[in-house]
Design an enzyme around this catalytic site. Structure first.
Site, PDB file in Angstrom:
ATOM      1  N   ARG A   1      12.069  -3.610  -9.392  1.00 29.70           N
ATOM      2  CA  ARG A   1      10.629  -3.367  -9.438  1.00 29.70           C
ATOM      3  C   ARG A   1      10.158  -3.255 -10.886  1.00 29.70           C
ATOM      4  O   ARG A   1      10.820  -2.643 -11.719  1.00 29.70           O
ATOM      5  CB  ARG A   1      10.275  -2.070  -8.694  1.00 29.70           C
ATOM      6  CG  ARG A   1      10.810  -1.974  -7.274  1.00 29.70           C
ATOM      7  CD  ARG A   1      10.154  -2.979  -6.345  1.00 29.70           C
ATOM      8  NE  ARG A   1       8.725  -2.775  -6.234  1.00 29.70           N
ATOM      9  CZ  ARG A   1       8.143  -1.886  -5.431  1.00 29.70           C
ATOM     10  NH1 ARG A   1       8.898  -1.080  -4.692  1.00 29.70           N
ATOM     11  NH2 ARG A   1       6.826  -1.798  -5.371  1.00 29.70           N
TER      12      ARG A   1
ATOM     13  N   PRO B   1       0.825  -1.217   0.000  1.00 33.33           N
ATOM     14  CA  PRO B   1       0.000   0.000   0.000  1.00 33.33           C
ATOM     15  C   PRO B   1       0.855   1.261   0.000  1.00 33.33           C
ATOM     16  O   PRO B   1       1.846   1.350   0.715  1.00 33.33           O
ATOM     17  CB  PRO B   1      -0.800  -0.138   1.299  1.00 33.33           C
ATOM     18  CG  PRO B   1      -0.862  -1.604   1.544  1.00 33.33           C
ATOM     19  CD  PRO B   1       0.466  -2.140   1.081  1.00 33.33           C
ATOM     20  N   GLU B   2       0.438   2.220  -0.822  1.00 32.11           N
ATOM     21  CA  GLU B   2       1.156   3.485  -0.931  1.00 32.11           C
ATOM     22  C   GLU B   2       0.239   4.622  -0.475  1.00 32.11           C
ATOM     23  O   GLU B   2      -0.765   4.388   0.188  1.00 32.11           O
ATOM     24  CB  GLU B   2       1.641   3.683  -2.367  1.00 32.11           C
ATOM     25  CG  GLU B   2       2.552   2.582  -2.877  1.00 32.11           C
ATOM     26  CD  GLU B   2       3.914   2.554  -2.191  1.00 32.11           C
ATOM     27  OE1 GLU B   2       4.292   3.566  -1.558  1.00 32.11           O
ATOM     28  OE2 GLU B   2       4.612   1.537  -2.305  1.00 32.11           O
TER      29      GLU B   2
ATOM     30  N   LYS C   1       3.468   6.843   4.063  1.00 30.24           N
ATOM     31  CA  LYS C   1       2.711   5.591   4.014  1.00 30.24           C
ATOM     32  C   LYS C   1       2.317   5.111   5.404  1.00 30.24           C
ATOM     33  O   LYS C   1       1.965   3.947   5.589  1.00 30.24           O
ATOM     34  CB  LYS C   1       3.541   4.522   3.300  1.00 30.24           C
ATOM     35  CG  LYS C   1       3.797   4.852   1.832  1.00 30.24           C
ATOM     36  CD  LYS C   1       4.616   3.778   1.136  1.00 30.24           C
ATOM     37  CE  LYS C   1       6.077   3.887   1.460  1.00 30.24           C
ATOM     38  NZ  LYS C   1       6.908   2.951   0.661  1.00 30.24           N
TER      39      LYS C   1
END
EC number: 3.2.2.23
Length: 276
Positions: free
Chosen positions: A262, A2-3, A58
């Site tokens: 990524r 989650p960002e 975050k």
């Protein structure tokens, strides 16, 4: 993971429901998540009133009336949800907060990569958050600020906008989406960006994040808000996860590559660059 949009969504779903409630009891089902849980967690926040629920980067922050704050990071699979009084505890429910209205606030984390801390509130900005960059939706993200961070950096811009020491909360999904919207190649070096490209990038980051928040975040697998509802920004993704599909703008093929391990997605036509 989650960002910013997911944590902002979580905050929005919990804030009005939690403020002024009392934490009557804290039950730790285990003594560690990613790191060891404080043995003082229960004693420091039990029987305290919730003053505010907010976000920094975050992190979800719950402030109490005894000058302590609870800091929550969801990790890879964390869920922080409100449940009714008759809720039956599940296997990966690791921390349970009993609330004065009879409900329970549950931290569930299958992979145990999340984190929960309790600190004195005034410690947060002075120590815990002092190395964090600017909030992308704030007025602090300006051309002058971002240019000063990029001008000497011979590093791909994708990596730089994901650096929380520069800008917080722009995770992997939102970095690819923002660069596509700004028509900037993810491999272009930060030091090579023109002023107009930096301005376009700032605008695109804000637009993508705002749309993601409106959609309730992005749920690829685990994320839900405080009401146990998923996010729907997945349906609006323009490049992320669309490898070998046609670009929605020009019909070229979406490319998948890697930056620091990524996945990165981009259109070689719309984001064309003669040099990086």
């Amino acid at each position: 993971m989650p960002e910013l949009p997911e944590v902002e969504t979580l905050k929005n779903s919990l804030k009005d429901k939690l403020i002024e409630l009392i934490i009557e009891n804290v039950e730790l089902k285990r003594d560690n998540l990613r790191y060891k849980l404080s043995p003082l967690l229960a004693s420091e926040i039990s029987n305290t009133n919730i003053l505010d629920v907010r976000r920094r980067a975050k992190y979800l922050i719950i402030d109490f009336n005894n000058d302590y704050s609870l800091i929550v990071h969801l990790g890879m699979s964390g869920r922080f949800t409100l449940q009714p009084s008759n809720y039956e505890t599940k296997k990966h429910d690791h921390v349970i907060f009993d609330l004065s209205n009879g409900e329970k606030l549950i931290f569930n984390d299958t992979r145990r990569f999340g984190m929960i801390y309790n600190f004195k509130t005034n410690f947060l900005e002075k120590e815990l958050f002092n190395n964090l960059g600017v909030e992308p939706l704030s007025d602090s993200l300006t051309l002058e600020y971002l240019k000063s961070k990029l001008i000497t950096r011979k590093i791909p811009i994708k990596n730089l906008i994901m650096d929380n020491r520069i800008i917080v909360g722009v995770g992997n999904i939102y970095a690819s989406e923002s660069l596509y919207l700004a028509r900037i190649h993810p491999d272009k070096l930060g030091s090579n960006l023109r002023d107009d490209e930096i301005e376009s990038l700032i605008k695109s980051i804000r637009e993508v994040l705002a749309k993601a928040i409106t959609a309730g975040g992005t749920t690829l697998k685990d994320f839900v808000n405080g009401d146990n509802k998923p996010g729907y920004f997945t349906q609006q993704l323009t490049v992320y996860g669309r490898e070998r599909q046609n670009c929605l703008n020009c019909s070229s093929t979406i490319i998948k590559t890697k930056h620091s391990g990524r996945s990165t997605f981009y259109c070689r036509t719309c984001q064309y660059s003669e040099f990086t």
